[in-house]
Design a protein around this motif. Sequence first.
Motif, PDB file in Angstrom:
ATOM      1  N   TRP A 127       1.041  -1.243   0.092  1.00  0.00           N
ATOM      2  CA  TRP A 127       0.500   0.191  -0.200  1.00  0.00           C
ATOM      3  C   TRP A 127       0.718   1.709  -0.113  1.00  0.00           C
ATOM      4  O   TRP A 127       0.490   2.100  -0.646  1.00  0.00           O
ATOM      5  CB  TRP A 127      -1.311   0.248   1.642  1.00  0.00           C
ATOM      6  N   PRO A 128       1.504   1.365   1.104  1.00  0.00           N
ATOM      7  CA  PRO A 128       2.744   2.716   1.149  1.00  0.00           C
ATOM      8  C   PRO A 128       3.115   2.402  -0.224  1.00  0.00           C
ATOM      9  O   PRO A 128       3.295   3.687  -1.218  1.00  0.00           O
ATOM     10  CB  PRO A 128       3.765   2.088   1.551  1.00  0.00           C
ATOM     11  N   ALA A 129       3.645   1.859  -1.279  1.00  0.00           N
ATOM     12  CA  ALA A 129       4.382   2.169  -2.586  1.00  0.00           C
ATOM     13  C   ALA A 129       3.294   2.661  -3.833  1.00  0.00           C
ATOM     14  O   ALA A 129       3.680   3.399  -4.327  1.00  0.00           O
ATOM     15  CB  ALA A 129       5.033   0.769  -2.655  1.00  0.00           C
ATOM     16  N   LEU A 131       0.301   4.209  -2.929  1.00  0.00           N
ATOM     17  CA  LEU A 131      -0.003   4.914  -2.890  1.00  0.00           C
ATOM     18  C   LEU A 131       0.700   6.288  -3.112  1.00  0.00           C
ATOM     19  O   LEU A 131       0.361   7.268  -3.778  1.00  0.00           O
ATOM     20  CB  LEU A 131      -1.358   5.140  -1.257  1.00  0.00           C
ATOM     21  N   SER A 132       2.150   6.252  -2.523  1.00  0.00           N
ATOM     22  CA  SER A 132       3.131   7.292  -3.247  1.00  0.00           C
ATOM     23  C   SER A 132       3.078   6.527  -4.379  1.00  0.00           C
ATOM     24  O   SER A 132       3.421   8.054  -5.020  1.00  0.00           O
ATOM     25  CB  SER A 132       4.181   7.177  -2.133  1.00  0.00           C
TER      26      SER A 132
END
Lengths: 156, 109
Positions: A127-129, A131-132
């Motif tokens: 998710w962090p990858a 979304l960024s």
Amino acid sequence: MTKPKFVYVTYIATTRERVWKALTDSEMTKEYWWRRANVSDWKVGSAWKHQDYDDPRLVDIVGQVVESNPPHRLVVTWARPVDAGNAAKTSRVTYQIEPYADVVRLTVMHEELEPDSDMLRGITSGWPAVLSSLKTFLETGKPMSTMTQRRDRPPE
Amino acid sequence: MPRHVDKVFKALADPSRRELLDRLHANNGQTLGELCEGLHMTRQAVTKHLVLLEAATLVVTVWRGREKLHYLNPVPISEIYERWIGKFERHRLRALHQLKKGLEENSYD
């Protein structure tokens, strides 16, 4: 009320409509989400699939649309194809798209995850990858270089 | 944009704030009371740190009934990572990290 396991937030200088489209339109997801397509008619009760854009036989995630209120809120269930129908291995993802000052706040909540599962480990790095990369894609028109191709396994 | 990056680095520059992030990493979705337990910080100090972490969006909050839950939000860290780490370095860095970890763990045998 269950407590979500993960809550991810990103602020994006764009419109809510574009964020909705970027999450639900395969032509956009393929650009920033490891060349994956999110496929569905996005109506409540419909199925959705997260699959390879170039080879749709490669399906990573399947589920159902639980709530669909464009461009504000989308709730889907989330499971590997082999676990489809297994409640214990089915989690739930909520996308919330809200105006915030002159930008858009996108919140992704992932709940009902099986403890200590590969899925849980996978989504915490995923998710962090994603979304960024989505933020960069919508703000600059260009995705992150690491996110444009199918995610390959690291060499052992 | 640059201002947000500044906030992220400023928030990460303090060991107490990193400790709060570590605690959320170990156990995500805690109330202020839970976060304060066993910490050598006053409740006010924790609150102040959380304000800075929230401004940097490293911590996000969700209301569940009357409880305000705090979550670690690693999305800004992912942006920093993507900014300086290229596509091909990623695997090599992971391999190096595994090697370092393995060697350091074995040295205690």
